[in-house]
Write a protein that holds these residues in place. Structure first.
Motif, PDB file in Angstrom:
ATOM      1  N   SER A 138      16.674  59.357   2.048  1.00 16.58           N
ATOM      2  CA  SER A 138      15.978  59.408   0.590  1.00 16.58           C
ATOM      3  C   SER A 138      17.293  59.989  -0.202  1.00 16.58           C
ATOM      4  O   SER A 138      17.110  60.186  -1.586  1.00 16.58           O
ATOM      5  CB  SER A 138      14.949  60.303   0.484  1.00 16.58           C
ATOM      6  N   LYS A 139      18.370  60.830   0.432  1.00 22.02           N
ATOM      7  CA  LYS A 139      19.222  61.101  -0.621  1.00 22.02           C
ATOM      8  C   LYS A 139      20.647  59.953  -0.614  1.00 22.02           C
ATOM      9  O   LYS A 139      21.693  60.454  -1.336  1.00 22.02           O
ATOM     10  CB  LYS A 139      19.965  62.514   0.175  1.00 22.02           C
ATOM     11  N   VAL A 140      20.456  59.199   0.213  1.00 25.52           N
ATOM     12  CA  VAL A 140      21.637  58.255  -0.039  1.00 25.52           C
ATOM     13  C   VAL A 140      21.909  57.622  -1.433  1.00 25.52           C
ATOM     14  O   VAL A 140      23.188  57.587  -1.669  1.00 25.52           O
ATOM     15  CB  VAL A 140      21.142  56.804   0.948  1.00 25.52           C
ATOM     16  N   GLY A 141      21.009  57.501  -2.291  1.00 28.35           N
ATOM     17  CA  GLY A 141      21.192  56.941  -3.504  1.00 28.35           C
ATOM     18  C   GLY A 141      22.302  58.051  -4.158  1.00 28.35           C
ATOM     19  O   GLY A 141      23.138  57.656  -4.970  1.00 28.35           O
ATOM     20  N   GLU A 142      21.791  59.457  -3.967  1.00 29.85           N
ATOM     21  CA  GLU A 142      22.570  60.592  -4.809  1.00 29.85           C
ATOM     22  C   GLU A 142      24.045  60.458  -4.123  1.00 29.85           C
ATOM     23  O   GLU A 142      24.852  60.891  -4.966  1.00 29.85           O
ATOM     24  CB  GLU A 142      21.768  61.749  -4.338  1.00 29.85           C
ATOM     25  N   THR A 143      24.079  60.344  -2.975  1.00 30.70           N
ATOM     26  CA  THR A 143      25.592  60.640  -2.404  1.00 30.70           C
ATOM     27  C   THR A 143      26.349  59.639  -2.649  1.00 30.70           C
ATOM     28  O   THR A 143      27.613  59.695  -2.684  1.00 30.70           O
ATOM     29  CB  THR A 143      25.318  60.810  -0.700  1.00 30.70           C
ATOM     30  N   GLY A 144      25.721  58.393  -2.827  1.00 40.26           N
ATOM     31  CA  GLY A 144      26.815  57.468  -3.222  1.00 40.26           C
ATOM     32  C   GLY A 144      27.429  56.626  -2.009  1.00 40.26           C
ATOM     33  O   GLY A 144      28.474  55.848  -1.925  1.00 40.26           O
ATOM     34  N   LYS A 145      27.145  57.273  -0.827  1.00 37.72           N
ATOM     35  CA  LYS A 145      27.589  56.806   0.412  1.00 37.72           C
ATOM     36  C   LYS A 145      26.379  56.032   1.186  1.00 37.72           C
ATOM     37  O   LYS A 145      25.274  56.601   1.362  1.00 37.72           O
ATOM     38  CB  LYS A 145      28.308  57.871   1.351  1.00 37.72           C
ATOM     39  N   PRO A 146      26.707  54.781   1.913  1.00 38.41           N
ATOM     40  CA  PRO A 146      25.717  54.135   2.318  1.00 38.41           C
ATOM     41  C   PRO A 146      25.407  54.502   4.022  1.00 38.41           C
ATOM     42  O   PRO A 146      24.526  53.913   4.467  1.00 38.41           O
ATOM     43  CB  PRO A 146      26.252  52.623   2.509  1.00 38.41           C
ATOM     44  N   GLY A 147      25.975  55.597   4.204  1.00 39.36           N
ATOM     45  CA  GLY A 147      25.594  56.063   5.729  1.00 39.36           C
ATOM     46  C   GLY A 147      25.560  57.581   5.688  1.00 39.36           C
ATOM     47  O   GLY A 147      25.888  58.259   4.768  1.00 39.36           O
ATOM     48  N   PHE A 148      25.065  58.251   6.855  1.00 36.95           N
ATOM     49  CA  PHE A 148      25.324  59.857   6.877  1.00 36.95           C
ATOM     50  C   PHE A 148      25.122  59.885   8.405  1.00 36.95           C
ATOM     51  O   PHE A 148      24.833  59.302   9.405  1.00 36.95           O
ATOM     52  CB  PHE A 148      23.958  60.342   6.334  1.00 36.95           C
ATOM     53  N   LEU A 149      25.641  61.036   8.749  1.00 35.98           N
ATOM     54  CA  LEU A 149      25.867  61.709  10.128  1.00 35.98           C
ATOM     55  C   LEU A 149      25.094  63.150  10.178  1.00 35.98           C
ATOM     56  O   LEU A 149      25.675  63.749   9.331  1.00 35.98           O
ATOM     57  CB  LEU A 149      27.510  61.698  10.436  1.00 35.98           C
ATOM     58  N   ILE A 150      24.172  63.541  11.059  1.00 38.51           N
ATOM     59  CA  ILE A 150      23.556  64.765  11.096  1.00 38.51           C
ATOM     60  C   ILE A 150      23.831  64.892  12.615  1.00 38.51           C
ATOM     61  O   ILE A 150      23.427  64.751  13.531  1.00 38.51           O
ATOM     62  CB  ILE A 150      22.105  64.456  10.916  1.00 38.51           C
ATOM     63  N   SER A 151      24.580  66.337  12.556  1.00 38.01           N
ATOM     64  CA  SER A 151      24.559  66.897  13.871  1.00 38.01           C
ATOM     65  C   SER A 151      23.836  68.163  14.174  1.00 38.01           C
ATOM     66  O   SER A 151      23.644  69.189  12.740  1.00 38.01           O
ATOM     67  CB  SER A 151      26.194  67.175  14.240  1.00 38.01           C
ATOM     68  N   ALA A 152      23.206  68.743  15.120  1.00 34.82           N
ATOM     69  CA  ALA A 152      22.490  69.586  15.144  1.00 34.82           C
ATOM     70  C   ALA A 152      22.075  70.106  16.543  1.00 34.82           C
ATOM     71  O   ALA A 152      22.043  69.173  17.615  1.00 34.82           O
ATOM     72  CB  ALA A 152      21.062  69.393  14.494  1.00 34.82           C
ATOM     73  N   ASP A 153      21.655  71.161  16.762  1.00 38.36           N
ATOM     74  CA  ASP A 153      21.067  71.798  18.095  1.00 38.36           C
ATOM     75  C   ASP A 153      19.600  71.177  18.290  1.00 38.36           C
ATOM     76  O   ASP A 153      18.821  71.188  17.496  1.00 38.36           O
ATOM     77  CB  ASP A 153      20.948  73.140  18.356  1.00 38.36           C
ATOM     78  N   VAL A 154      19.060  70.626  19.334  1.00 39.44           N
ATOM     79  CA  VAL A 154      17.877  70.003  19.535  1.00 39.44           C
ATOM     80  C   VAL A 154      17.340  70.642  20.771  1.00 39.44           C
ATOM     81  O   VAL A 154      18.037  71.089  21.762  1.00 39.44           O
ATOM     82  CB  VAL A 154      17.647  68.597  19.539  1.00 39.44           C
ATOM     83  N   TYR A 155      15.832  70.842  20.883  1.00 42.14           N
ATOM     84  CA  TYR A 155      15.370  71.440  21.957  1.00 42.14           C
ATOM     85  C   TYR A 155      14.190  70.664  22.705  1.00 42.14           C
ATOM     86  O   TYR A 155      13.534  69.782  22.038  1.00 42.14           O
ATOM     87  CB  TYR A 155      14.439  72.752  21.217  1.00 42.14           C
ATOM     88  N   ARG A 156      14.340  70.703  23.995  1.00 40.75           N
ATOM     89  CA  ARG A 156      13.287  69.945  24.909  1.00 40.75           C
ATOM     90  C   ARG A 156      12.904  70.763  26.148  1.00 40.75           C
ATOM     91  O   ARG A 156      13.798  71.216  26.809  1.00 40.75           O
ATOM     92  CB  ARG A 156      13.682  68.769  25.254  1.00 40.75           C
ATOM     93  N   ARG A 157      11.687  70.953  26.464  1.00 42.18           N
ATOM     94  CA  ARG A 157      11.280  71.116  27.737  1.00 42.18           C
ATOM     95  C   ARG A 157      11.549  70.049  28.894  1.00 42.18           C
ATOM     96  O   ARG A 157      11.098  68.898  28.615  1.00 42.18           O
ATOM     97  CB  ARG A 157       9.892  71.384  27.896  1.00 42.18           C
TER      98      ARG A 157
END
Ligand code: FA5
Ligand code: MG
Length: 462
Positions: A138-157
């Motif tokens: 939903s933020k692609v329009g604002e950023t003006g870039k057609p892609g994004f990269l999200i890095s984060a810690d994730v958790y699983r049993r």
């Protein structure tokens, strides 16, 4: 095995019939400095897991996961500067973000308490970076870039071994063509292919999806065959670029360290058909590592519903998405033999790495391990004994042993033909990454594991 892509029917095999596990109730939990109300039936996040929140290895200076994240971000952005990067999202998310926004069915196994760390009935520790796809789309329009990269810690049993840890790191990548212009996709693909051709690394790529009938991995009806073909190519070439870069860097560092070393000239790599609720078609990537296939990524063409949820107009856009397992790739890149090492604060580990630099990890010592078996009879199956997942046993070991447990494996399953009683035997391998552990210490942990199994599940030790 926990996998978001696992289909419902695969679940039964690893399930055991055991007594319901109640959590020691606290009304409020503090996670990352914020307070959350607990839920008597849902809360299953443990103190040892909460302790990992905020460590953020993916942005920790001079840490292998951070070095890898940076390497991939730079490589992907070097193609056509198309990606906004997000590396600071909070790990506590809603069930809507983690599941509903992506169209997970109500009965998807990923939602179950045996697989996911719940804070309460509506809040959990994200199980994947896809939890943030909708808001970033939903933020692609604002950023003006057609892609994004999200890095984060994730958790699983999850299960316990050298390549699985309950906390790990993912990088999500998404690229969208709003307007679905074929000439634009073709032009983008050309630029990408040129970058890929610059690599000397020889990727030996198998792609079973190319010969599979479409019903195994159907396309979405609003897309044309040409669009699916072009966007799939863009996705696959982007990930091949990432893998080529990682291994080119690996080989460079091997050459620099020892010019006479036996340096591999190719990397075996394969595309496997997969299923994810929010992509169609979908694939996973596996690489050949230590004489076995290691799964490092899930990906696909994003279901239109996710884009509609993010505010796109019907039939207006087409997009790919991937989720890379950063820890496992860091293990390949730095030759780190056990995923737990990534969490070590031992200076002999952390002082070996430097931002922007790839080098081979030098084991500082091998401490002897110690193995114990725990065998027990399950209580009689009754209606009051609801099903509990094998992960509940993993959790007891993890909670008792912390990072001193290397692996837990079911080694025997037996049913007495006369009494119909069921028995299980698990083999626990204890080993520290940083120091010697004594027999006394192991015996104490083992005793605690046994006591907890008896207390929580009413088993009879053998
Ligand atoms: C996912 O988590 C999807 N969100 C990926 C995705 C994104 C699909 C976008 C489609 C579109 P999966 O459960 O397969 O998929 O996990 C992705 C990667 O995380 C795996 O390939 C693996 O490399 C890594 N991974 C999974 N579990 C663990 C674990 N316990 N320890 C370390 N790495 C893990
Ligand atoms: Mg998977």
């Amino acid at each position: 095995m926990y996998s978001i892509c696992r289909i419902n029917t695969q679940r039964g095999a690893s399930r055991l019939l055991l007594r319901f596990q109640s959590t020691d109730a606290k009304e409020v939990l503090t996670i990352g400095g914020k307070n959350f109300k607990t839920h008597p039936e849902y809360t299953n996040v443990t103190p040892s897991i909460i302790n990992h929140v905020g460590k953020s290895l993916h942005v920790k200076p001079n840490h292998p996961v951070n070095i890898l994240r940076d390497l991939i971000e730079k490589k992907l952005s070097s193609v056509d500067n198309a990606f906004t990067t997000y590396n600071k999202f909070d790990p506590v998310v809603s069930t809507f973000q983690n599941f509903d926004s992506l169209g997970f069915p109500a009965d998807h196994p990923g939602r179950s308490k045996s697989d996911t760390y719940y804070v309460n009935d509506k809040t959990l520790l994200r199980t994947h970076t896809s939890a943030h796809e909708m808001e970033c789309y939903s933020k692609v329009g604002e950023t003006g870039k057609p892609g994004f990269l999200i890095s984060a810690d994730v958790y699983r049993r999850d299960e316990i071994d050298k390549t699985h840890y309950p906390v790990f790191h993912q990088m999500e990548g998404c690229r969208v063509w709003n307007g679905r212009s074929i000439p634009q996709i073709k032009a983008d693909l050309k630029v990408l292919q040129k970058k890929l051709d610059e690599h000397e690394m020889n990727l030996v790529v198998e792609d079973e999806s190319l010969s599979n009938p479409p019903d195994v991995n159907p396309k979405q009806s609003y897309m044309t065959d040409e669009e699916v073909d072009l966007v799939s190519q863009h996705l696959k070439r982007s990930l091949e670029l990432v893998i080529s870069e990682v291994f080119t860097q690996r080989i460079k560092s091997m050459r620099a360290e020892n010019p006479n070393a036996d340096i591999p000239t190719e990397l075996k790599f394969r595309w496997v058909n997969a299923y994810f609720p929010w992509t169609a078609p979908s694939w996973e990537i596996e690489v050949w590592w230590n004489n076995d296939w290691l799964e490092i990524c899930g990906c696909g063409i994003v279901q239109q519903q996710v884009l509609l949820n993010a505010g796109y107009k019907e039939n207006s856009a087409i997009s790919w998405a991937f989720g890379l397992g950063l820890d496992r790739i860091a293990m390949l890149l730095f030759e780190i033999p056990d995923i737990r090492l990534l969490w070590s604060e031992d200076p002999r580990f952390i002082s070996q790495f430097k931002d922007g630099h790839i080098n081979t990890f030098k084991p500082y010592s091998k401490y002897p391990g110690s193995t114990r078996d725990v065998a027990f009879w399950l209580p009689d199956e009754t209606k009051e004994n609801p099903e509990v997942h094998e992960n509940d046993i993993m959790e007891i070991v993890r909670d008792s042993a912390g990072s001193l447990v290397e692996s837990v494996k079911l080694v025997d399953r037996f049913t007495n033909p006369k009494t119909n009683k069921k028995s299980l035997c698990y083999r626990i391998h204890y080993q520290s990454m940083d120091r010697n552990i004594t027999n006394d210490e192991v015996n104490k942990i083992q005793k605690q594991v046994e006591t907890r199994l008896v207390d929580k599940y009413n088993v009879t030790l053998r």
